[in-house]
Write a protein that holds these residues in place. Sequence first.
Motif, PDB file in Angstrom:
ATOM      1  N   VAL A 808       0.863  -1.184   0.000  1.00 35.06           N
ATOM      2  CA  VAL A 808       0.000   0.000   0.000  1.00 35.06           C
ATOM      3  C   VAL A 808       0.895   1.228   0.000  1.00 35.06           C
ATOM      4  O   VAL A 808       1.820   1.344   0.821  1.00 35.06           O
ATOM      5  CB  VAL A 808      -0.932   0.037   1.229  1.00 35.06           C
ATOM      6  N   GLU A 809       0.617   2.137  -0.940  1.00 34.96           N
ATOM      7  CA  GLU A 809       1.387   3.370  -1.042  1.00 34.96           C
ATOM      8  C   GLU A 809       0.435   4.562  -0.981  1.00 34.96           C
ATOM      9  O   GLU A 809      -0.647   4.528  -1.590  1.00 34.96           O
ATOM     10  CB  GLU A 809       2.184   3.420  -2.345  1.00 34.96           C
ATOM     11  N   ILE A 810       0.833   5.609  -0.266  1.00 35.28           N
ATOM     12  CA  ILE A 810       0.065   6.849  -0.175  1.00 35.28           C
ATOM     13  C   ILE A 810       0.922   7.954  -0.780  1.00 35.28           C
ATOM     14  O   ILE A 810       2.087   8.125  -0.385  1.00 35.28           O
ATOM     15  CB  ILE A 810      -0.292   7.197   1.274  1.00 35.28           C
ATOM     16  N   SER A 811       0.376   8.693  -1.734  1.00 34.98           N
ATOM     17  CA  SER A 811       1.198   9.658  -2.456  1.00 34.98           C
ATOM     18  C   SER A 811       0.369  10.863  -2.883  1.00 34.98           C
ATOM     19  O   SER A 811      -0.873  10.833  -2.848  1.00 34.98           O
ATOM     20  CB  SER A 811       1.817   8.979  -3.698  1.00 34.98           C
ATOM     21  N   THR A 812       1.102  11.898  -3.307  1.00 39.66           N
ATOM     22  CA  THR A 812       0.413  13.077  -3.854  1.00 39.66           C
ATOM     23  C   THR A 812       0.255  12.964  -5.363  1.00 39.66           C
ATOM     24  O   THR A 812      -0.501  13.723  -5.964  1.00 39.66           O
ATOM     25  CB  THR A 812       1.192  14.356  -3.524  1.00 39.66           C
ATOM     26  N   GLU A 813       1.003  12.037  -5.990  1.00 38.03           N
ATOM     27  CA  GLU A 813       0.921  11.854  -7.434  1.00 38.03           C
ATOM     28  C   GLU A 813       0.769  10.370  -7.748  1.00 38.03           C
ATOM     29  O   GLU A 813       1.379   9.511  -7.094  1.00 38.03           O
ATOM     30  CB  GLU A 813       2.190  12.381  -8.114  1.00 38.03           C
ATOM     31  N   MET A 814      -0.017  10.081  -8.763  1.00 33.87           N
ATOM     32  CA  MET A 814      -0.260   8.693  -9.145  1.00 33.87           C
ATOM     33  C   MET A 814       0.854   8.216 -10.078  1.00 33.87           C
ATOM     34  O   MET A 814       1.088   8.811 -11.132  1.00 33.87           O
ATOM     35  CB  MET A 814      -1.619   8.564  -9.847  1.00 33.87           C
ATOM     36  N   PRO A 815       1.581   7.151  -9.729  1.00 32.05           N
ATOM     37  CA  PRO A 815       2.651   6.643 -10.598  1.00 32.05           C
ATOM     38  C   PRO A 815       2.096   5.870 -11.790  1.00 32.05           C
ATOM     39  O   PRO A 815       0.916   5.510 -11.823  1.00 32.05           O
ATOM     40  CB  PRO A 815       3.416   5.717  -9.652  1.00 32.05           C
ATOM     41  N   GLU A 816       2.977   5.643 -12.782  1.00 40.65           N
ATOM     42  CA  GLU A 816       2.598   4.784 -13.902  1.00 40.65           C
ATOM     43  C   GLU A 816       2.538   3.349 -13.401  1.00 40.65           C
ATOM     44  O   GLU A 816       3.511   2.838 -12.831  1.00 40.65           O
ATOM     45  CB  GLU A 816       3.632   4.903 -15.026  1.00 40.65           C
ATOM     46  N   MET A 817       1.351   2.729 -13.603  1.00 44.89           N
ATOM     47  CA  MET A 817       1.186   1.349 -13.119  1.00 44.89           C
ATOM     48  C   MET A 817       0.560   0.496 -14.213  1.00 44.89           C
ATOM     49  O   MET A 817      -0.591   0.717 -14.599  1.00 44.89           O
ATOM     50  CB  MET A 817       0.287   1.308 -11.874  1.00 44.89           C
ATOM     51  N   PRO A 818       1.309  -0.458 -14.757  1.00 40.69           N
ATOM     52  CA  PRO A 818       0.708  -1.377 -15.729  1.00 40.69           C
ATOM     53  C   PRO A 818      -0.263  -2.316 -15.014  1.00 40.69           C
ATOM     54  O   PRO A 818      -0.224  -2.477 -13.808  1.00 40.69           O
ATOM     55  CB  PRO A 818       1.916  -2.137 -16.278  1.00 40.69           C
ATOM     56  N   ARG A 819      -1.135  -2.908 -15.816  1.00 43.35           N
ATOM     57  CA  ARG A 819      -2.098  -3.894 -15.308  1.00 43.35           C
ATOM     58  C   ARG A 819      -2.905  -3.356 -14.114  1.00 43.35           C
ATOM     59  O   ARG A 819      -3.039  -4.010 -13.099  1.00 43.35           O
ATOM     60  CB  ARG A 819      -1.389  -5.185 -14.875  1.00 43.35           C
ATOM     61  N   SER A 820      -3.400  -2.139 -14.257  1.00 41.44           N
ATOM     62  CA  SER A 820      -4.099  -1.534 -13.111  1.00 41.44           C
ATOM     63  C   SER A 820      -5.493  -1.060 -13.467  1.00 41.44           C
ATOM     64  O   SER A 820      -5.808  -0.826 -14.633  1.00 41.44           O
ATOM     65  CB  SER A 820      -3.279  -0.364 -12.563  1.00 41.44           C
ATOM     66  N   LEU A 821      -6.281  -0.920 -12.427  1.00 41.70           N
ATOM     67  CA  LEU A 821      -7.611  -0.324 -12.511  1.00 41.70           C
ATOM     68  C   LEU A 821      -7.616   0.928 -11.645  1.00 41.70           C
ATOM     69  O   LEU A 821      -6.977   0.966 -10.593  1.00 41.70           O
ATOM     70  CB  LEU A 821      -8.675  -1.298 -12.006  1.00 41.70           C
ATOM     71  N   MET A 822      -8.363   1.948 -12.074  1.00 39.54           N
ATOM     72  CA  MET A 822      -8.365   3.206 -11.341  1.00 39.54           C
ATOM     73  C   MET A 822      -9.794   3.595 -10.976  1.00 39.54           C
ATOM     74  O   MET A 822     -10.723   3.399 -11.757  1.00 39.54           O
ATOM     75  CB  MET A 822      -7.721   4.318 -12.168  1.00 39.54           C
ATOM     76  N   GLY A 823      -9.938   4.155  -9.786  1.00 32.07           N
ATOM     77  CA  GLY A 823     -11.224   4.669  -9.327  1.00 32.07           C
ATOM     78  C   GLY A 823     -11.043   6.003  -8.632  1.00 32.07           C
ATOM     79  O   GLY A 823      -9.923   6.359  -8.220  1.00 32.07           O
ATOM     80  N   ILE A 824     -12.139   6.753  -8.502  1.00 34.21           N
ATOM     81  CA  ILE A 824     -12.078   8.101  -7.927  1.00 34.21           C
ATOM     82  C   ILE A 824     -13.113   8.220  -6.819  1.00 34.21           C
ATOM     83  O   ILE A 824     -14.240   7.718  -6.925  1.00 34.21           O
ATOM     84  CB  ILE A 824     -12.346   9.174  -8.998  1.00 34.21           C
ATOM     85  N   SER A 825     -12.725   8.894  -5.745  1.00 32.02           N
ATOM     86  CA  SER A 825     -13.654   9.262  -4.676  1.00 32.02           C
ATOM     87  C   SER A 825     -13.345  10.701  -4.293  1.00 32.02           C
ATOM     88  O   SER A 825     -12.279  10.988  -3.730  1.00 32.02           O
ATOM     89  CB  SER A 825     -13.484   8.340  -3.466  1.00 32.02           C
ATOM     90  N   GLY A 826     -14.263  11.598  -4.613  1.00 28.76           N
ATOM     91  CA  GLY A 826     -14.011  13.012  -4.338  1.00 28.76           C
ATOM     92  C   GLY A 826     -12.835  13.501  -5.144  1.00 28.76           C
ATOM     93  O   GLY A 826     -12.780  13.348  -6.372  1.00 28.76           O
ATOM     94  N   THR A 827     -11.826  14.057  -4.473  1.00 25.62           N
ATOM     95  CA  THR A 827     -10.621  14.545  -5.144  1.00 25.62           C
ATOM     96  C   THR A 827      -9.477  13.544  -5.051  1.00 25.62           C
ATOM     97  O   THR A 827      -8.358  13.848  -5.444  1.00 25.62           O
ATOM     98  CB  THR A 827     -10.180  15.883  -4.507  1.00 25.62           C
ATOM     99  N   SER A 828      -9.747  12.361  -4.545  1.00 22.86           N
ATOM    100  CA  SER A 828      -8.716  11.342  -4.371  1.00 22.86           C
ATOM    101  C   SER A 828      -8.879  10.236  -5.412  1.00 22.86           C
ATOM    102  O   SER A 828      -9.969  10.019  -5.957  1.00 22.86           O
ATOM    103  CB  SER A 828      -8.779  10.736  -2.973  1.00 22.86           C
ATOM    104  N   GLN A 829      -7.767   9.536  -5.657  1.00 22.89           N
ATOM    105  CA  GLN A 829      -7.766   8.457  -6.639  1.00 22.89           C
ATOM    106  C   GLN A 829      -7.242   7.175  -6.007  1.00 22.89           C
ATOM    107  O   GLN A 829      -6.379   7.206  -5.116  1.00 22.89           O
ATOM    108  CB  GLN A 829      -6.880   8.812  -7.838  1.00 22.89           C
TER     109      GLN A 829
END
Length: 903
Positions: A808-829
């Motif tokens: 589990v990683e917590i960051s201010t920027e989303m890294p490039e991640m192959p084989r991934s799914l993305m979701g959004i909640s409010g202003t967070s990803q």
Amino acid sequence: MPEALAKTYDPLGTETRWQRAWETQGAFHADPNAAGEPFALVIPPPNVTGSLHMGHAFNTALIDTIVRFQRLRGKNVLCLPGTDHASIAVQTILEKQLKAEGTSKELIGREAFLERAWAWKAESGGTIVSQLRRLGYSVDWQRQRFTLDAGCSAAVVEAFIRLHDQGLIYRGEYLVNWCPASGSAVSDLEVEMKEVDGFLWHFRYPLSSGSGFLEVATTRPETLLGDTGVAVNPNDSRYAALVGKTLTLPLVGREIPIVADEHVDPAFGTGCVKVTPAHDPNDFAIGKRHGLPLITVIAKDGTMNEAAAEFAGLDRFVARKAVVAEMEALGFLVKTEPYVHNVPYSDRGKVPVEPLLSTQWFIRTEPLAANCREAFEKVEPRFVPERWSKVYLDWLTNIRDWCISRQLWWGHRIPAWFVISETAGEITSNTPYVVASDHAEALQKAELQFGVGVALEQDPDVLDTWFSSGLWPFSTLGWPDSAAADLRRWYPTSLLVTGFDIIFFWVARMTMLAGAFTGQMPFKDVYIHGLVRDEQNRKMSKSAGNGIDPLLLIERYGADAVRFALVREVAGAGQDIRLDYNRKTDSSATVEAARNFANKLWNATRFALMNLDAETPQSLGNPDPEMLQQADRWILSRLARVNKESAEKYETYGLGEAAKVLYEFAWNEVCDWSIELLKRRLQDPAQQRTARQVLAKVLTELFVMLHPLMPHLTEELWHGLTGFPEQKLLALEPWPALDLQAIDLELEDNFAEMIELVRVARNLRATGGMKPAQKVSRLVITSARPELLKVLKLAIPDLAVLIKAELVEISTEMPEMPRSLMGISGTSQVQLQLPEQDLDALRSRLEKDLAKAEKDIAGLASRLANPNFADKAPAEVVFECRANLREAEAQADLARKRLGDLG
């Protein structure tokens, strides 16, 4: 030491055990000498003839929720039960029994009849009380009262004498609601207006001069035999020249005057109204204004009397047809037209009431109402919701004298004795009488007034049941003994809980009588609740066949589930509630949801008992603030805020809102999140004790806060958790102390956002087709909010468990991640990396989904492009086709996005 709970919750066994324990220990027996601010409520007495219906269950659930809360708050609570003698209902039951035995009350006599009534009450009159007990009513059963018990009866006699001595009770001949079936006058409350399909008959009344006629319309032709006038509006130019002239009443030959009266609506019918003062309250008022004679043509048994001439002896409805036929034969019938109108029916006798002249006892209500209006200016009592206060005031402002006598035997006999020696034994409206507490006092008074040797006969009538129940808030506390301990401690009472339908008839009568006898309003607050409606939003009633037997639901789901379901549905004070019900299976989704809630709490407590290592909240003590983790501080903040919010809702009668607050907290925050977050730490020796302390504290205080709503379940769970003996009761515990220092609104907000991010991540897992035990390779959450990032970083161990992630990683920027799914909640990803094998399976599924969606789009678009379909098909079919196209396009866009995210 706590005892293990059974694997499954048995509501009936649990409820029976605690109802017995509460009553055996006298848990709710009130002591006027005990400490604490007094809080008193005398329950609206149900009819002794009754059995539990959903209205009783709803009223009981509301009352008991309130009084249990007030007890937890340290008040000296008196909740006093009792039943009403229900004069007409009981007498109707007994007369039917006697008829079936081939006899009658007249044949067996009054004394034998009353002996039979008391025997019936002893055998069958306790049904409603035992059923109310099933709901867990926390009332003082040792103080149970009955409107005909010795104390209440003495109060009724005293009240009658005082009002009579003040000139507020009088006897006279007036128009009353008469029920031919029960042979008695009935109150307004005992009259139900029913819409019926009838007829409006138009008749010609010839002018006595022979110069023409007037046309009148009526729904009750049989009453024309008692007409003593015809009225027109004084401003109606059509009839101005006829006012003062006379008509010859058909069938009777009596000359009757034409009078001008403002009551007549010139736009209704022909603008001419027949006036029968002895058989209609409006006509009675017109007759009084114009000095018209009163001629009674209908007897008290519903047949026509000798004044009806050739129609004498006929039933009133048979006479109706005969009068119409005769009027038609003589050429006086103009026309007959269908007419829908409201007809007053006797609630008990189930027949149309007959307005009849009768000698009765009345109370002059205006002086009593004036006292109430004066108190109303000081907001005494206070109505919740406030809008009902206007209904109350309107009734007090436009009030008629109250007929308080009933021609029955079961009830409080009127304490008046006629001096029959002065009238040769015949009792008339002019017969002298004396009012006294008993025969001896009556004789003493009569001899002082009329001389020695007078003969007395007590009035055979009884008082209206509403007279005795109007004294209920203070007669049950010991009035007229002003030194009575209960009266001194708990009067005025704190609250009345009742339905809106008896504001006029009971609430106002209690305030009028209380003002007269105590100088105070009988309660500080009046909480008005609505009706229980069925799944189609119809008012429940026996006649409509849509009533629900709460005992069936209690047997299936338990009393706590029924109580909680009813209270939780209350959107606000005074609002009706809707209760779904499957009549084929005697089941209710609303009550079943409450039962599921009970099971959830049961299982949470079993989990706690398995993880507390035989310790109790008492032995564990409160957690050390220095040892609290972030999740602990969050749930303790929520616990404190729910404590504050639920107490405020209970206190202000926001009972439905209190139930919702506690439900959401218990189910979602405690069971779904807090316990999940504690599981890891309960296995960690370094954090185990603090985790146990938090879990024990949260559950213990939750049970206290939920107790007013689900008393049996919470009593059981509290004892299971604390290990206290049965003699120490949750019902008598104090409300949890409010820890304002624990409230951290910023933490709560950020934690709520974190929970939403966990939900998004779990949805992504489901989208990726991951098995429950399978872990994601990598989870990254990004946010631009520093305070949220801080919470997320501290929660990394919890997030790894909740989402089942290896990293589990917590960051201010989303890294490039192959084989991934993305979701959004409010202003967070949230970005979730899938294992290679899951990625291939997901890509294949998404490609199939996209192909299907594109095929659907092509077919639907082609269909809509065809003019023969778009222009000629039914509008609803075209609308559905367009909606399906939009849905298919949305599905295609989502599949493309998912495929794009996978790379």
